[in-house]
Design a protein around this motif. Structure first.
Motif, PDB file in Angstrom:
ATOM      1  N   CYS A 299       0.815  -1.210   0.000  1.00 48.17           N
ATOM      2  CA  CYS A 299       0.000   0.000   0.000  1.00 48.17           C
ATOM      3  C   CYS A 299       0.852   1.265   0.000  1.00 48.17           C
ATOM      4  N   GLY A 300       2.044   1.167  -0.549  1.00 46.83           N
ATOM      5  CA  GLY A 300       2.822   2.383  -0.763  1.00 46.83           C
ATOM      6  C   GLY A 300       2.111   3.299  -1.747  1.00 46.83           C
ATOM      7  N   GLU A 301       1.460   2.696  -2.739  1.00 47.83           N
ATOM      8  CA  GLU A 301       0.565   3.414  -3.642  1.00 47.83           C
ATOM      9  C   GLU A 301      -0.869   3.082  -3.258  1.00 47.83           C
ATOM     10  N   ALA A 302      -1.754   4.059  -3.412  1.00 46.81           N
ATOM     11  CA  ALA A 302      -3.132   3.899  -2.958  1.00 46.81           C
ATOM     12  C   ALA A 302      -3.819   2.743  -3.684  1.00 46.81           C
ATOM     13  N   LYS A 303      -4.600   1.985  -2.932  1.00 47.88           N
ATOM     14  CA  LYS A 303      -5.324   0.841  -3.485  1.00 47.88           C
ATOM     15  C   LYS A 303      -6.764   0.834  -2.990  1.00 47.88           C
ATOM     16  N   ARG A 304      -7.648   0.268  -3.829  1.00 46.08           N
ATOM     17  CA  ARG A 304      -9.023   0.022  -3.419  1.00 46.08           C
ATOM     18  C   ARG A 304      -9.101  -1.341  -2.710  1.00 46.08           C
ATOM     19  N   VAL A 305     -10.241  -1.616  -2.086  1.00 45.55           N
ATOM     20  CA  VAL A 305     -10.431  -2.907  -1.428  1.00 45.55           C
ATOM     21  C   VAL A 305     -10.264  -4.045  -2.432  1.00 45.55           C
ATOM     22  N   VAL A 306     -10.876  -3.925  -3.606  1.00 46.39           N
ATOM     23  CA  VAL A 306     -10.824  -5.021  -4.581  1.00 46.39           C
ATOM     24  C   VAL A 306      -9.418  -5.237  -5.136  1.00 46.39           C
ATOM     25  N   ASP A 307      -8.546  -4.244  -5.006  1.00 51.87           N
ATOM     26  CA  ASP A 307      -7.172  -4.403  -5.483  1.00 51.87           C
ATOM     27  C   ASP A 307      -6.358  -5.333  -4.591  1.00 51.87           C
ATOM     28  N   LEU A 308      -6.888  -5.654  -3.419  1.00 54.95           N
ATOM     29  CA  LEU A 308      -6.164  -6.526  -2.490  1.00 54.95           C
ATOM     30  C   LEU A 308      -6.384  -8.004  -2.778  1.00 54.95           C
ATOM     31  N   PHE A 309      -7.376  -8.348  -3.592  1.00 60.38           N
ATOM     32  CA  PHE A 309      -7.694  -9.755  -3.809  1.00 60.38           C
ATOM     33  C   PHE A 309      -6.468 -10.582  -4.212  1.00 60.38           C
ATOM     34  N   PRO A 310      -5.663 -10.148  -5.185  1.00 62.69           N
ATOM     35  CA  PRO A 310      -4.505 -10.973  -5.566  1.00 62.69           C
ATOM     36  C   PRO A 310      -3.451 -11.099  -4.463  1.00 62.69           C
ATOM     37  N   LEU A 311      -3.453 -10.168  -3.523  1.00 59.89           N
ATOM     38  CA  LEU A 311      -2.476 -10.213  -2.438  1.00 59.89           C
ATOM     39  C   LEU A 311      -2.870 -11.213  -1.355  1.00 59.89           C
ATOM     40  N   ILE A 312      -4.176 -11.370  -1.132  1.00 63.11           N
ATOM     41  CA  ILE A 312      -4.667 -12.172  -0.004  1.00 63.11           C
ATOM     42  C   ILE A 312      -5.092 -13.572  -0.433  1.00 63.11           C
ATOM     43  N   PHE A 313      -5.646 -13.694  -1.643  1.00 63.69           N
ATOM     44  CA  PHE A 313      -6.253 -14.957  -2.058  1.00 63.69           C
ATOM     45  C   PHE A 313      -5.436 -15.616  -3.168  1.00 63.69           C
ATOM     46  N   LYS A 314      -5.417 -16.935  -3.149  1.00 64.32           N
ATOM     47  CA  LYS A 314      -4.576 -17.707  -4.057  1.00 64.32           C
ATOM     48  C   LYS A 314      -5.214 -17.912  -5.423  1.00 64.32           C
ATOM     49  N   SER A 315      -6.513 -17.691  -5.551  1.00 63.61           N
ATOM     50  CA  SER A 315      -7.204 -17.907  -6.816  1.00 63.61           C
ATOM     51  C   SER A 315      -8.069 -16.697  -7.130  1.00 63.61           C
ATOM     52  N   SER A 316      -8.547 -16.628  -8.375  1.00 58.91           N
ATOM     53  CA  SER A 316      -9.421 -15.536  -8.768  1.00 58.91           C
ATOM     54  C   SER A 316     -10.750 -15.629  -8.026  1.00 58.91           C
ATOM     55  N   ILE A 317     -11.421 -14.506  -7.903  1.00 52.41           N
ATOM     56  CA  ILE A 317     -12.642 -14.422  -7.104  1.00 52.41           C
ATOM     57  C   ILE A 317     -13.859 -14.370  -8.023  1.00 52.41           C
ATOM     58  N   PRO A 318     -14.685 -15.442  -8.051  1.00 52.95           N
ATOM     59  CA  PRO A 318     -15.923 -15.401  -8.835  1.00 52.95           C
ATOM     60  C   PRO A 318     -16.972 -14.543  -8.130  1.00 52.95           C
ATOM     61  N   HIS A 319     -18.049 -14.237  -8.843  1.00 51.10           N
ATOM     62  CA  HIS A 319     -19.111 -13.426  -8.245  1.00 51.10           C
ATOM     63  C   HIS A 319     -19.641 -14.043  -6.949  1.00 51.10           C
TER      64      HIS A 319
END
Length: 342
Positions: A284-304
């Motif tokens: 988060c050195g550069e500003a991020k939205r909540v949805v921008d964190l998905f690749p950092l926290i989760f190992k797979s893509s997030i379906p609906h």
């Protein structure tokens, strides 16, 4: 030193068939129609009756298994008490039905019971603007927001009502089953006021979802409490259990197998979340939205279908870091939140 959990019961019981794990304590498994395909329930036997811990999902399969099991249990003594560990549908989906069918009293913490009643009310209305704005602020696009609107109120489809009255469980409360003391230990983070049942004499903890052997329970911020900090509550609850439980405690979880090794498992859960927090902070050195964190926290893509859970967990990490003074948030002109390292 091997700190991995140890599993004294390697084979789970057949669905709907109780298996004894300690004197007067029986393991009951019910099906779930999800990737996580089962839930463990627990039966506590007394001289004059039975206590049931959790019910399973409100499905035809689970109902059919209970219809076969209840006459077997009540043939010689009644089902006296039903305890709900927390408010998720796989745990209390049949609470109202089972209490009516068996005559059992319903016991639950106030926070969990009232939250269930609120969610049932939501089942009859459209998604409120505040909830839609909560996910818009996270970075949802129009398609994702419409999907959320279409699924709002789904809680009511997964349970068959709630008992109209309940007996309140409190942290530290002690009651007697089969001449043994059972202590209520509350946890927070996964749900508002999650009840675990600890029997020091038997060396047992019925842990619900508060302590699982191989997976970490979801810890999320939800629109009903948009400024909450459930991740710190969860970490604090893990420390609370570490300070309470003897090293040789047999943990009876809601998913997976009964296990020993609660203390290293709790420390592992704490470490896992602290690593995720550090990863979020580092990125988060550069500003991020909540949805921008998905690749950092989760190992797979997030379906609906997993959007709200992933968003809730991402919010939880950010709110924890904000409470620690390490992240700050700014809202842009479109109402979207941006998070940056302080």
């Amino acid at each position: 030193m091997n700190n991995s959990p140890k599993y004294p019961f390697s084979n789970p019981p057949e669905q709907g068939q109780p298996q004894q794990v300690a004197d007067g304590v029986y393991w009951l498994r019910m099906p779930l129609p999800f990737r996580l395909d089962h839930i463990n329930l627990w039966l506590l036997e007394e001289d004059d009756g039975w206590t049931i811990v959790d019910t399973g999902l409100a499905s035809d399969d689970t109902t059919e298994l209970w219809l076969k099991l209840c006459p077997m249990l009540s043939e010689e003594k009644p089902i006296k008490r039903l305890i709900g560990t927390h408010m998720h549908p796989d745990h209390i989906g049949l609470a109202a039905w089972l209490c009516k069918h068996s005559g059992a009293e319903f016991w639950m913490s106030r926070g969990e019971y009232m939250h269930c009643r609120i969610l049932l009310e939501d089942s009859t209305r459209q998604a409120p603007d505040e909830a839609v704005n909560f996910y818009h602020a996270a970075g949802f696009n129009d398609e994702q927001l419409n999907y959320y609107r279409s699924k709002f109120g789904a809680f009511g489809n997964m349970i068959r009502g709630m008992p109209s009255i309940y007996h309140r469980l409190r942290d530290g409360q002690i009651f007697t089953i089969n001449n043994r003391e059972w202590h209520i230990v509350m946890g927070e983070g996964h749900s508002p006021e999650h009840a675990c049942l600890h029997c020091p004499e038997l060396g047992l903890l019925i842990s619900g979802d508060q302590l699982l052997p191989t997976i970490s329970s979801n810890v999320s911020v939800w629109p009903i409490e948009p400024a909450g900090n459930p991740l710190q509550d969860w970490i604090d609850s893990c420390h609370k259990l570490r300070n309470l439980l003897p090293e040789d405690t047999l943990v009876l979880p809601s998913h997976g197998l009964p296990f020993t090794g609660a203390l290293p498992r709790l420390q592992s859960l704490i470490n896992e979340h602290e690593r995720d927090l550090q990863t979020v902070l580092d990125n988060c050195g550069e500003a991020k939205r909540v949805v921008d964190l998905f690749p950092l926290i989760f190992k797979s893509s997030i379906p609906h279908s997993m959007l709200t859970l992933a968003t809730g967990e991402s919010y939880a990490n950010l709110h924890c870091l904000m409470a620690r003074g390490q992240i700050k948030m700014e809202k842009d002109a479109d109402g979207v939140n941006w998070y940056r390292r302080s």
